[in-house]
Design a protein around this motif. Structure first.
Motif, PDB file in Angstrom:
ATOM      1  N   ARG A  25       0.814  -1.212   0.000  1.00 24.14           N
ATOM      2  CA  ARG A  25       0.000   0.000   0.000  1.00 24.14           C
ATOM      3  C   ARG A  25       0.846   1.260   0.000  1.00 24.14           C
ATOM      4  O   ARG A  25       0.513   2.248  -0.659  1.00 24.14           O
ATOM      5  N   LYS A  26       1.933   1.218   0.723  1.00 25.29           N
ATOM      6  CA  LYS A  26       2.823   2.379   0.808  1.00 25.29           C
ATOM      7  C   LYS A  26       3.424   2.700  -0.552  1.00 25.29           C
ATOM      8  O   LYS A  26       3.428   3.863  -0.992  1.00 25.29           O
ATOM      9  N   ASN A  27       3.913   1.692  -1.243  1.00 26.81           N
ATOM     10  CA  ASN A  27       4.529   1.902  -2.556  1.00 26.81           C
ATOM     11  C   ASN A  27       3.496   2.307  -3.608  1.00 26.81           C
ATOM     12  O   ASN A  27       3.776   3.144  -4.478  1.00 26.81           O
ATOM     13  N   ILE A  28       2.313   1.725  -3.542  1.00 27.12           N
ATOM     14  CA  ILE A  28       1.256   2.079  -4.489  1.00 27.12           C
ATOM     15  C   ILE A  28       0.822   3.528  -4.290  1.00 27.12           C
ATOM     16  O   ILE A  28       0.641   4.283  -5.251  1.00 27.12           O
ATOM     17  N   PHE A  29       0.660   3.911  -3.027  1.00 32.37           N
ATOM     18  CA  PHE A  29       0.304   5.297  -2.706  1.00 32.37           C
ATOM     19  C   PHE A  29       1.367   6.255  -3.223  1.00 32.37           C
ATOM     20  O   PHE A  29       1.063   7.284  -3.840  1.00 32.37           O
ATOM     21  N   PHE A  30       2.634   5.907  -2.990  1.00 33.86           N
ATOM     22  CA  PHE A  30       3.739   6.728  -3.475  1.00 33.86           C
ATOM     23  C   PHE A  30       3.706   6.858  -4.994  1.00 33.86           C
ATOM     24  O   PHE A  30       3.868   7.947  -5.543  1.00 33.86           O
ATOM     25  N   ALA A  31       3.493   5.732  -5.695  1.00 33.00           N
ATOM     26  CA  ALA A  31       3.503   5.730  -7.160  1.00 33.00           C
ATOM     27  C   ALA A  31       2.378   6.581  -7.733  1.00 33.00           C
ATOM     28  O   ALA A  31       2.587   7.352  -8.685  1.00 33.00           O
ATOM     29  N   ILE A  32       1.192   6.518  -7.149  1.00 34.29           N
ATOM     30  CA  ILE A  32       0.055   7.290  -7.644  1.00 34.29           C
ATOM     31  C   ILE A  32       0.315   8.785  -7.493  1.00 34.29           C
ATOM     32  O   ILE A  32       0.125   9.567  -8.432  1.00 34.29           O
ATOM     33  N   ILE A  33       0.766   9.186  -6.309  1.00 31.63           N
ATOM     34  CA  ILE A  33       1.047  10.607  -6.072  1.00 31.63           C
ATOM     35  C   ILE A  33       2.186  11.095  -6.953  1.00 31.63           C
ATOM     36  O   ILE A  33       2.128  12.175  -7.551  1.00 31.63           O
ATOM     37  N   PHE A  34       3.235  10.283  -7.061  1.00 29.56           N
ATOM     38  CA  PHE A  34       4.402  10.688  -7.843  1.00 29.56           C
ATOM     39  C   PHE A  34       4.042  10.864  -9.320  1.00 29.56           C
ATOM     40  O   PHE A  34       4.458  11.838  -9.952  1.00 29.56           O
TER      41      PHE A  34
END
Length: 236
Positions: A4-13
């Motif tokens: 979830r942390k990496n997915i959240f990061f990828a979406i925002i980035f």
């Protein structure tokens, strides 16, 4: 590994890259777009730092700070752990501000550069305008001196280069810092090559200041510098 942390990061980035980082780089340079009568085309396309623009800046600064705290990067490190003394912050901020102003002055004198993006004296709402200057500076500091460097650092750490090859890890860290400065400089491309050169130098010293003190110092220096530039443009 996806979580979830990496997915959240990828979406925002991806959103930040597509909506905030890339568009300024590809804005067509048009001298008529930065004349006083067309000031609404200046600085991320916001009209005279309207209330909407200010709220937009505040919203994204909040998002960037929350993300960086969430990833436990420079915001928490600079503001909570290192705690440089007030004397150190003032001294380094003054040196940084003086260096940026000196660089801008030299470039202006050598190349007869003039800032043409001055707001109308009669139509400017001064309080809102200068509030916008400070909010725009905060937006750029959070984006280019906080969010982007720490996002690249997060990406580098997730490749586990540090544990595999310390030399390449250091090279990638330096490359990420340079890329952030280049993106900041290229965001000013529509103002001309001298603006890019100026932003390249300013971005470098502001990032150094943010790392040595905190993001608040770099924001205040950036804000005061912008106020100085606009003051010269308005009252020249």
């Amino acid at each position: 590994m996806l979580n979830r942390k990496n997915i959240f990061f990828a979406i925002i980035f991806l959103y930040v890259s597509g909506a905030l980082i890339l568009p300024p780089i590809f804005i067509r340079q048009d001298s008529s777009a930065v004349q006083p009568e067309n000031f609404n085309e200046f600085l991320y396309q916001f009209p005279n730092f309207s209330l909407t623009a200010i709220l937009y800046f505040i919203f994204w600064c909040t998002i960037f700070c929350v993300i960086c705290v969430f990833y436990n990067r420079s915001l928490s490190n600079n503001l909570q752990k290192t705690k440089p003394s007030i004397k150190t912050c003032i001294a380094k901020s003054f040196i940084t501000f003086s260096a940026i102003v000196a660089f801008w002055t030299v470039v202006s004198l050598l190349f007869s550069s003039k800032l043409q993006a001055a707001p109308s004296k009669t139509n400017a709402r001064w309080i809102l305008f200068f509030a916008g200057v400070f909010c725009a500076a905060a937006f750029e500091e959070c984006l280019y001196r906080l969010y982007l460097p720490e996002s690249f650092q997060f990406l580098i750490e997730n490749t586990k280069l540090k544990s595999k090859n310390a030399r390449f890890y250091k090279i990638f860290q330096i490359a990420a810092e340079i890329l952030c400065v280049l993106l900041f400089a290229l965001a000013h491309r529509y103002l001309g090559i001298l603006a890019v050169l100026n932003a390249l130098f300013a971005g470098s010293v502001l990032r150094r200041l943010a790392k040595q003190t905190n993001i608040i110092c770099s924001w205040l220096v950036h804000s005061l510098y912008n106020c100085l530039i606009f003051a010269f443009a308005i009252f020249q």
